[in-house]
Design a protein around this motif. Sequence first.
Motif, PDB file in Angstrom:
ATOM      1  N   CYS A  75      -1.379   2.575   8.859  1.00 40.58           N
ATOM      2  CA  CYS A  75      -1.929   3.918   9.046  1.00 40.58           C
ATOM      3  C   CYS A  75      -0.828   4.939   8.809  1.00 40.58           C
ATOM      4  O   CYS A  75       0.238   4.868   9.433  1.00 40.58           O
ATOM      5  N   THR A  76      -1.109   5.896   7.920  1.00 38.93           N
ATOM      6  CA  THR A  76      -0.087   6.862   7.561  1.00 38.93           C
ATOM      7  C   THR A  76      -0.717   8.217   7.252  1.00 38.93           C
ATOM      8  O   THR A  76      -1.879   8.468   7.593  1.00 38.93           O
ATOM      9  N   HIS A  77       0.052   9.084   6.569  1.00 39.45           N
ATOM     10  CA  HIS A  77      -0.289  10.491   6.394  1.00 39.45           C
ATOM     11  C   HIS A  77      -0.612  10.805   4.933  1.00 39.45           C
ATOM     12  O   HIS A  77      -0.157  10.118   4.008  1.00 39.45           O
ATOM     13  N   GLY A  78      -1.335  11.907   4.745  1.00 38.13           N
ATOM     14  CA  GLY A  78      -1.747  12.327   3.416  1.00 38.13           C
ATOM     15  C   GLY A  78      -0.640  12.437   2.396  1.00 38.13           C
ATOM     16  O   GLY A  78      -0.789  11.946   1.265  1.00 38.13           O
ATOM     17  N   PRO A  79       0.516  13.073   2.712  1.00 39.15           N
ATOM     18  CA  PRO A  79       1.553  13.221   1.682  1.00 39.15           C
ATOM     19  C   PRO A  79       2.073  11.905   1.128  1.00 39.15           C
ATOM     20  O   PRO A  79       2.522  11.853  -0.018  1.00 39.15           O
ATOM     21  N   ALA A  80       2.020  10.827   1.905  1.00 36.85           N
ATOM     22  CA  ALA A  80       2.532   9.533   1.440  1.00 36.85           C
ATOM     23  C   ALA A  80       1.514   8.768   0.603  1.00 36.85           C
ATOM     24  O   ALA A  80       1.878   7.838  -0.130  1.00 36.85           O
ATOM     25  N   LEU A  81       0.248   9.153   0.692  1.00 39.23           N
ATOM     26  CA  LEU A  81      -0.799   8.307   0.126  1.00 39.23           C
ATOM     27  C   LEU A  81      -0.785   8.190  -1.393  1.00 39.23           C
ATOM     28  O   LEU A  81      -0.985   7.086  -1.921  1.00 39.23           O
ATOM     29  N   PRO A  82      -0.598   9.272  -2.161  1.00 35.33           N
ATOM     30  CA  PRO A  82      -0.615   9.070  -3.622  1.00 35.33           C
ATOM     31  C   PRO A  82       0.373   8.020  -4.102  1.00 35.33           C
ATOM     32  O   PRO A  82       0.046   7.185  -4.953  1.00 35.33           O
ATOM     33  N   SER A  83       1.590   8.017  -3.545  1.00 41.53           N
ATOM     34  CA  SER A  83       2.581   7.017  -3.950  1.00 41.53           C
ATOM     35  C   SER A  83       2.180   5.624  -3.496  1.00 41.53           C
ATOM     36  O   SER A  83       2.320   4.639  -4.239  1.00 41.53           O
ATOM     37  N   LEU A  84       1.665   5.512  -2.271  1.00 38.09           N
ATOM     38  CA  LEU A  84       1.256   4.205  -1.763  1.00 38.09           C
ATOM     39  C   LEU A  84       0.061   3.664  -2.550  1.00 38.09           C
ATOM     40  O   LEU A  84       0.004   2.470  -2.874  1.00 38.09           O
ATOM     41  N   PRO A 105      10.876   8.370  -0.168  1.00 33.54           N
ATOM     42  CA  PRO A 105       9.581   7.705  -0.339  1.00 33.54           C
ATOM     43  C   PRO A 105       9.674   6.186  -0.417  1.00 33.54           C
ATOM     44  O   PRO A 105       8.695   5.486  -0.108  1.00 33.54           O
ATOM     45  N   ALA A 106      10.821   5.663  -0.815  1.00 34.40           N
ATOM     46  CA  ALA A 106      10.964   4.212  -0.953  1.00 34.40           C
ATOM     47  C   ALA A 106      10.772   3.491   0.373  1.00 34.40           C
ATOM     48  O   ALA A 106      10.406   2.307   0.388  1.00 34.40           O
ATOM     49  N   ARG A 107      10.999   4.180   1.475  1.00 32.66           N
ATOM     50  CA  ARG A 107      10.863   3.519   2.785  1.00 32.66           C
ATOM     51  C   ARG A 107       9.407   3.139   3.063  1.00 32.66           C
ATOM     52  O   ARG A 107       9.117   2.016   3.500  1.00 32.66           O
ATOM     53  N   ALA A 108       8.475   4.064   2.823  1.00 34.78           N
ATOM     54  CA  ALA A 108       7.057   3.741   3.022  1.00 34.78           C
ATOM     55  C   ALA A 108       6.583   2.698   2.019  1.00 34.78           C
ATOM     56  O   ALA A 108       5.804   1.801   2.359  1.00 34.78           O
ATOM     57  N   LEU A 109       7.057   2.813   0.783  1.00 29.49           N
ATOM     58  CA  LEU A 109       6.673   1.836  -0.231  1.00 29.49           C
ATOM     59  C   LEU A 109       7.144   0.437   0.150  1.00 29.49           C
ATOM     60  O   LEU A 109       6.451  -0.560  -0.115  1.00 29.49           O
ATOM     61  N   ALA A 110       8.298   0.346   0.775  1.00 28.14           N
ATOM     62  CA  ALA A 110       8.807  -0.963   1.190  1.00 28.14           C
ATOM     63  C   ALA A 110       7.921  -1.581   2.269  1.00 28.14           C
ATOM     64  O   ALA A 110       7.718  -2.804   2.291  1.00 28.14           O
ATOM     65  N   VAL A 111       7.384  -0.749   3.171  1.00 26.98           N
ATOM     66  CA  VAL A 111       6.480  -1.271   4.198  1.00 26.98           C
ATOM     67  C   VAL A 111       5.214  -1.823   3.548  1.00 26.98           C
ATOM     68  O   VAL A 111       4.745  -2.916   3.885  1.00 26.98           O
ATOM     69  N   LEU A 112       4.652  -1.077   2.584  1.00 30.73           N
ATOM     70  CA  LEU A 112       3.466  -1.566   1.890  1.00 30.73           C
ATOM     71  C   LEU A 112       3.768  -2.852   1.130  1.00 30.73           C
ATOM     72  O   LEU A 112       2.973  -3.807   1.164  1.00 30.73           O
ATOM     73  N   ASP A 113       4.905  -2.915   0.450  1.00 30.70           N
ATOM     74  CA  ASP A 113       5.253  -4.132  -0.284  1.00 30.70           C
ATOM     75  C   ASP A 113       5.350  -5.329   0.657  1.00 30.70           C
ATOM     76  O   ASP A 113       4.905  -6.435   0.314  1.00 30.70           O
ATOM     77  N   ARG A 114       5.929  -5.124   1.827  1.00 33.12           N
ATOM     78  CA  ARG A 114       6.011  -6.230   2.790  1.00 33.12           C
ATOM     79  C   ARG A 114       4.633  -6.688   3.224  1.00 33.12           C
ATOM     80  O   ARG A 114       4.382  -7.898   3.377  1.00 33.12           O
ATOM     81  N   ALA A 115       3.714  -5.740   3.410  1.00 30.06           N
ATOM     82  CA  ALA A 115       2.350  -6.108   3.784  1.00 30.06           C
ATOM     83  C   ALA A 115       1.674  -6.897   2.662  1.00 30.06           C
ATOM     84  O   ALA A 115       1.027  -7.921   2.900  1.00 30.06           O
ATOM     85  N   LEU A 116       1.824  -6.421   1.426  1.00 27.19           N
ATOM     86  CA  LEU A 116       1.211  -7.114   0.295  1.00 27.19           C
ATOM     87  C   LEU A 116       1.842  -8.478   0.056  1.00 27.19           C
ATOM     88  O   LEU A 116       1.158  -9.443  -0.312  1.00 27.19           O
ATOM     89  N   ASP A 117       3.149  -8.575   0.270  1.00 23.89           N
ATOM     90  CA  ASP A 117       3.854  -9.846   0.084  1.00 23.89           C
ATOM     91  C   ASP A 117       3.518 -10.857   1.170  1.00 23.89           C
ATOM     92  O   ASP A 117       3.753 -12.055   0.998  1.00 23.89           O
ATOM     93  N   GLY A 118       2.991 -10.390   2.291  1.00 26.57           N
ATOM     94  CA  GLY A 118       2.740 -11.263   3.427  1.00 26.57           C
ATOM     95  C   GLY A 118       3.907 -11.364   4.375  1.00 26.57           C
ATOM     96  O   GLY A 118       3.865 -12.154   5.325  1.00 26.57           O
ATOM     97  N   ASP A 119       4.948 -10.559   4.185  1.00 33.67           N
ATOM     98  CA  ASP A 119       6.121 -10.646   5.053  1.00 33.67           C
ATOM     99  C   ASP A 119       5.846 -10.118   6.451  1.00 33.67           C
ATOM    100  O   ASP A 119       6.477 -10.546   7.418  1.00 33.67           O
ATOM    101  N   LEU A 120       4.928  -9.171   6.599  1.00 36.16           N
ATOM    102  CA  LEU A 120       4.624  -8.663   7.931  1.00 36.16           C
ATOM    103  C   LEU A 120       3.977  -9.721   8.798  1.00 36.16           C
ATOM    104  O   LEU A 120       4.021  -9.647  10.025  1.00 36.16           O
ATOM    105  N   ASP A 121       3.333 -10.739   8.164  1.00 29.90           N
ATOM    106  CA  ASP A 121       2.726 -11.814   8.944  1.00 29.90           C
ATOM    107  C   ASP A 121       3.760 -12.548   9.776  1.00 29.90           C
ATOM    108  O   ASP A 121       3.450 -13.129  10.808  1.00 29.90           O
ATOM    109  N   GLY A 122       5.027 -12.527   9.324  1.00 28.92           N
ATOM    110  CA  GLY A 122       6.073 -13.230  10.059  1.00 28.92           C
ATOM    111  C   GLY A 122       6.321 -12.676  11.440  1.00 28.92           C
ATOM    112  O   GLY A 122       6.924 -13.322  12.280  1.00 28.92           O
ATOM    113  N   GLU A 123       5.840 -11.451  11.695  1.00 28.68           N
ATOM    114  CA  GLU A 123       6.018 -10.852  12.999  1.00 28.68           C
ATOM    115  C   GLU A 123       4.871 -11.180  13.940  1.00 28.68           C
ATOM    116  O   GLU A 123       4.860 -10.769  15.088  1.00 28.68           O
TER     117      GLU A 123
END
Length: 343
Positions: A277-286, A242-260
Amino acid sequence: MTALSPATAPAGRPVVEAAGCVVVRPGPHGPQVLLVHRPATTNHGTDWSWPKGKLDDGETHPAAAVRETAEEAGLRVVLDRPLPELRYEVPPGRLKRVRCWLAHPAPGEEASAASPEEVDAVEWLDAGAARERLTYAHDAHVLDAALAAAAEPTRPVVLLRHARAVARRDWTGPEDGPRPLTDRGHAQAHALTSLLGAWDVRWAVTSPWARCVQTVLPSADAHGWDVAEEEDLTERAFREDPARALAVLDRALDGDLDGELGEDDVDAAGRPGVLLCTHGPALPSLQERLADRLAVSATAEGSARRSARALALPKLGKGELLVAHVAGRGPGARAVALERHRV
């Protein structure tokens, strides 16, 4: 912390739903606000206010706010955070509810009276002059909220659950990734285009599985977004770690995805948005992680903290989205406002 959530009228009382924008831009002496003048009609007197109007059938409030601003002021805008809603009586004995947003002109846009029968003048005014020009006293606190919000630039981070897909029990393919949207899901995906066009989103990061890609592509095509497929947002990746999806969200919140993004994708105000955009099972953690990044201090009133988390935590339905308005960059970035919508 500003939270926009559905409100209800007294049982049995008809409600007129409306939406509008307090449009703010930088001026030579501070922020300027766009006001429109409505001539008198048989139903109401003349007034100065901001662009607003009733929802069309099946329309969402954010899409209506953007559309009404374009129709009344000839101005294409992007929404910032939600503002306090207005409620007042309209004949015959109905309650009118107006949901309001802070908004900014899209690049290169200039205002002009686009519907002379409804609006016969538009004018940019400094904050003090705008407050004096407003016809209705109840508009003043919305103006004050807009000016306070405009002083803290934000960028939208949108968390979207894919639209309705073929049920797992009905899917006969050897892998789950290709399982597509149903006809209803495709209709949801197309309905999302006007809703998602309300915010300054420039970039979509999606699970590469078919149901997510098919949800995002109509909006990407309509609004010219770049789209990146991210394996870490798949159900399989979430099950493994689960940490992989959380890391993507953290990058978005941090503004790191803007670098791309390319230079043309970042406006002068620094408000480029990203959609995940993702799936139901990942959403509660995100959603729990997003709630942890809310700008509600530990000493905030208990009811305010509960209200903010109550908006963030209920699991998104298919085709439903959360918009986080994020201030700052890096690990200290915080969501200062949240809203959720569905089609």
